[in-house]
Design a protein around this motif. Structure first.
Motif, mmCIF file in Angstrom:
data_model
loop_
_atom_site.group_PDB
_atom_site.id
_atom_site.type_symbol
_atom_site.label_atom_id
_atom_site.label_comp_id
_atom_site.label_asym_id
_atom_site.label_seq_id
_atom_site.Cartn_x
_atom_site.Cartn_y
_atom_site.Cartn_z
ATOM 1 N N ASP A 109 43.082 -1.814 -22.768
ATOM 2 C CA ASP A 109 42.908 -2.275 -21.688
ATOM 3 C C ASP A 109 42.135 -1.757 -20.116
ATOM 4 O O ASP A 109 40.740 -2.933 -20.425
ATOM 5 C CB ASP A 109 44.122 -3.130 -21.334
ATOM 6 N N LEU A 110 41.885 -0.494 -20.683
ATOM 7 C CA LEU A 110 40.963 -0.162 -18.832
ATOM 8 C C LEU A 110 39.793 0.318 -19.123
ATOM 9 O O LEU A 110 39.447 0.276 -18.501
ATOM 10 C CB LEU A 110 42.460 0.946 -18.409
ATOM 11 N N LYS A 111 39.598 0.520 -20.313
ATOM 12 C CA LYS A 111 37.953 1.145 -20.518
ATOM 13 C C LYS A 111 38.099 -0.094 -21.420
ATOM 14 O O LYS A 111 36.725 0.212 -20.610
ATOM 15 C CB LYS A 111 39.033 1.975 -22.343
ATOM 16 N N PHE A 138 52.974 2.891 -27.696
ATOM 17 C CA PHE A 138 52.432 1.967 -28.178
ATOM 18 C C PHE A 138 51.627 0.772 -26.514
ATOM 19 O O PHE A 138 50.939 0.360 -25.954
ATOM 20 C CB PHE A 138 53.195 1.305 -28.609
ATOM 21 N N ILE A 139 53.286 1.027 -25.741
ATOM 22 C CA ILE A 139 52.691 0.425 -24.446
ATOM 23 C C ILE A 139 51.346 0.809 -23.233
ATOM 24 O O ILE A 139 50.431 0.706 -23.574
ATOM 25 C CB ILE A 139 53.572 -0.130 -23.813
ATOM 26 N N ILE A 140 51.293 2.133 -23.750
ATOM 27 C CA ILE A 140 50.101 2.900 -23.729
ATOM 28 C C ILE A 140 49.356 3.455 -23.736
ATOM 29 O O ILE A 140 48.176 3.080 -23.252
ATOM 30 C CB ILE A 140 50.539 4.908 -23.277
ATOM 31 N N VAL A 172 35.502 -1.460 -27.778
ATOM 32 C CA VAL A 172 35.263 0.528 -27.089
ATOM 33 C C VAL A 172 35.627 0.368 -28.393
ATOM 34 O O VAL A 172 36.541 0.826 -28.819
ATOM 35 C CB VAL A 172 35.642 0.714 -26.091
ATOM 36 N N ILE A 173 34.701 1.299 -29.135
ATOM 37 C CA ILE A 173 34.949 1.282 -31.238
ATOM 38 C C ILE A 173 35.515 2.923 -30.619
ATOM 39 O O ILE A 173 36.410 3.566 -30.814
ATOM 40 C CB ILE A 173 33.494 1.111 -31.393
ATOM 41 N N ASN A 174 34.139 4.047 -29.651
ATOM 42 C CA ASN A 174 34.691 5.790 -29.689
ATOM 43 C C ASN A 174 34.100 5.963 -28.027
ATOM 44 O O ASN A 174 33.386 5.646 -27.714
ATOM 45 C CB ASN A 174 34.609 6.185 -30.621
ATOM 46 N N LYS A 175 34.087 6.388 -27.794
ATOM 47 C CA LYS A 175 33.871 7.427 -26.717
ATOM 48 C C LYS A 175 33.766 8.690 -27.226
ATOM 49 O O LYS A 175 34.593 9.496 -27.456
ATOM 50 C CB LYS A 175 35.198 7.859 -25.665
ATOM 51 N N LEU A 176 32.649 9.509 -27.014
ATOM 52 C CA LEU A 176 32.362 10.967 -27.718
ATOM 53 C C LEU A 176 31.734 11.505 -25.910
ATOM 54 O O LEU A 176 31.040 11.101 -25.330
ATOM 55 C CB LEU A 176 31.487 10.697 -28.244
ATOM 56 N N SER A 201 33.467 -3.657 -19.715
ATOM 57 C CA SER A 201 32.288 -4.786 -18.789
ATOM 58 C C SER A 201 32.031 -4.668 -17.578
ATOM 59 O O SER A 201 31.129 -5.235 -17.955
ATOM 60 C CB SER A 201 33.945 -5.879 -19.040
ATOM 61 N N GLU A 202 32.665 -4.354 -16.667
ATOM 62 C CA GLU A 202 32.477 -3.791 -15.625
ATOM 63 C C GLU A 202 30.878 -3.105 -15.478
ATOM 64 O O GLU A 202 29.548 -3.231 -14.939
ATOM 65 C CB GLU A 202 32.876 -3.318 -14.189
#
Length: 106
Positions: free
Chosen positions: A33-35, A25-27, A56-60, A40-41
């Motif tokens: 959070d990093l994504k 869960f922590i990972i 971020v809903i998903n990454k494809l 945001s940048e």
């Protein structure tokens, strides 16, 4: 009649399983959070500097059929404070680390 005996798990095993679940869960939340910080940048470079509630809903992973080049597409939702609108859409990461957007703001 059949009587089934059920053995309890040892306490050491239960503790180890609990620790592994907590670490997972922590990972998961660190990666999430990093994504969101990265996106945001990216949104700031595109022109959306005053945003909140970014998700971020998903990454494809997508591939161009002609050039066989693989790239990433992020589906995001956020609230733009400047426009006072909620936006949802896609951010496409191109080959030369430039980003294109396709947003629908309401």
């Amino acid at each position: 009649m059949n009587t089934h005996q059920v053995r309890k798990l040892p306490k050491k095993t239960v503790v180890i399983i609990s620790i592994i679940i907590a670490i997972a869960f922590i990972i998961f939340y660190i990666i999430k959070d990093l994504k969101e910080k990265r996106i945001s940048e990216v949104l700031a470079t595109i022109g959306y500097t005053n945003i909140k509630q970014l998700k971020v809903i998903n990454k494809l992973e997508v591939e161009d059929s002609e050039t066989r080049y693989k790239s990433s597409v992020y589906k995001v939702i956020f609230y733009d404070n400047d426009l006072n609108q909620s936006c949802i859409g896609f951010i496409h990461q191109e080959r030369n680390q430039q980003y294109t957007k396709d947003f629908n703001c309401k």
